[in-house]
Design an enzyme around this catalytic site. Structure first.
Site, mmCIF file in Angstrom:
data_model
loop_
_atom_site.group_PDB
_atom_site.id
_atom_site.type_symbol
_atom_site.label_atom_id
_atom_site.label_comp_id
_atom_site.label_asym_id
_atom_site.label_seq_id
_atom_site.Cartn_x
_atom_site.Cartn_y
_atom_site.Cartn_z
ATOM 1 C CG HIS A 147 -2.428 2.670 5.946
ATOM 2 N ND1 HIS A 147 -4.006 2.931 5.472
ATOM 3 C CD2 HIS A 147 -2.481 1.430 5.077
ATOM 4 C CE1 HIS A 147 -4.977 2.371 5.698
ATOM 5 N NE2 HIS A 147 -3.391 0.958 5.357
ATOM 6 C CG HIS A 206 -4.801 -1.803 9.084
ATOM 7 N ND1 HIS A 206 -4.419 -2.888 8.728
ATOM 8 C CD2 HIS A 206 -4.812 -1.107 8.299
ATOM 9 C CE1 HIS A 206 -4.275 -2.913 6.917
ATOM 10 N NE2 HIS A 206 -4.078 -1.784 6.666
ATOM 11 C CD GLU A 242 -3.063 -1.048 2.037
ATOM 12 O OE1 GLU A 242 -4.498 -0.847 1.532
ATOM 13 O OE2 GLU A 242 -2.694 -0.838 4.215
ATOM 14 C CG HIS A 266 -8.107 -0.784 4.535
ATOM 15 N ND1 HIS A 266 -7.367 -0.743 3.276
ATOM 16 C CD2 HIS A 266 -6.858 -0.944 5.170
ATOM 17 C CE1 HIS A 266 -6.375 -0.597 3.024
ATOM 18 N NE2 HIS A 266 -6.275 -0.365 4.660
HETATM 19 MN MN MN Z 1 -3.878 -1.381 4.954
#
Ligand code: MN
Length: 243
Positions: A103, A105, A84, A174
């Site tokens: 980023h 989760h 990603e 996500h």
């Molecule tokens: Mn991710």
């Protein structure tokens, strides 16, 4: 000396802060085995620095790679890259004000990406969230059968369109992406997005929630940005003490 080595050498203390950011976000339970943090190169805005594909808690200086704004790593044969990485390349390409990206989760934000209930600021330290955090729906960009991951620059750019000028975007089912004008601000925002989600869900179980107004959020955010080094230094000290 390869180009990548030259770029890493000229990035200075940003590299140490980036390694520490990995460890801090793991300690604060925002990153686990997954997720990543990056910094725009302080001297070359067309590049950014991020680890090779590795668990954040274990990242060291030797793991750091230089990437371009299409998400390709420079001089990194044999290194495994985060799937990603395009989250980061797309943000740096489109948001020239952004110097760092997280980023994650982190779990408490997930409910706000999969229901109609918007995430919004419930306390002063989370004022940067304002009155509405945008949500990226990957089905709108890539249909109903993806693995939810941002696997291409095109998907990264679609996510950035949902982010707009905001500090945070939720990714439906996500996680989330937080951006900032420094590593400290991006880390702060990622950690306090998770805190706000937990507090907002707690408050909703008790009754109707009295949210911050847009003006309160903006004022609190400006105040917090002025003292962000205090909490950043505290997180750094804890991460260094446990290293
Ligand atoms: Mn991710």
């Amino acid at each position: 000396m390869t180009l990548a080595r030259e770029l890493l050498a000229s990035a200075g203390t940003a590299l140490d802060d980036l390694v520490l950011a990995n460890h801090i976000l793991f300690r604060e339970r925002v990153l686990d085995g997954f997720g990543h943090v990056s910094v725009r190169h302080p001297r070359d805005p067309s590049r950014f620095v991020m680890s090779q594909s590795k668990a954040p808690a274990t990242v060291t200086r030797d793991d750091l790679l230089v990437y371009d704004l299409e998400g390709e790593a420079i001089d990194a044969p044999g290194r495994k890259l985060y799937l990603e990485r395009y989250i980061h390349s797309a943000v740096y390409r489109e948001r020239t004000d952004v110097m760092a990206v997280v980023h994650s989760h982190s779990p408490a934000v997930i409910p706000f990406g999969i229901t109609a209930m918007p995430l919004q600021a419930v306390c002063g330290v989370c004022g940067f969230l304002g009155v509405h955090v945008p949500v990226f729906e990957i089905r709108d960009a890539a249909g109903p059968a993806t693995d939810l991951l941002i696997r291409s620059q095109a998907l990264g750019l679609a996510m950035v369109r949902a982010l707009g000028g905001a500090p945070v975007v939720l990714l439906r089912g996500h996680g989330s992406t937080a951006v900032g004008n420094s590593i400290a601000q991006a880390v702060y925002r990622a950690i306090y997005t998770e805190v706000n989600a937990r507090l907002q869900a707690d408050a909703m179980r008790l009754g109707a929630v009295n949210y911050l107004t847009a003006e309160e959020g903006a004022a609190a955010s400006a105040t917090n940005d002025g003292v962000i080094s205090r909490i950043w230094n505290s997180w750094k000290a804890q991460a260094l003490a446990s290293a």
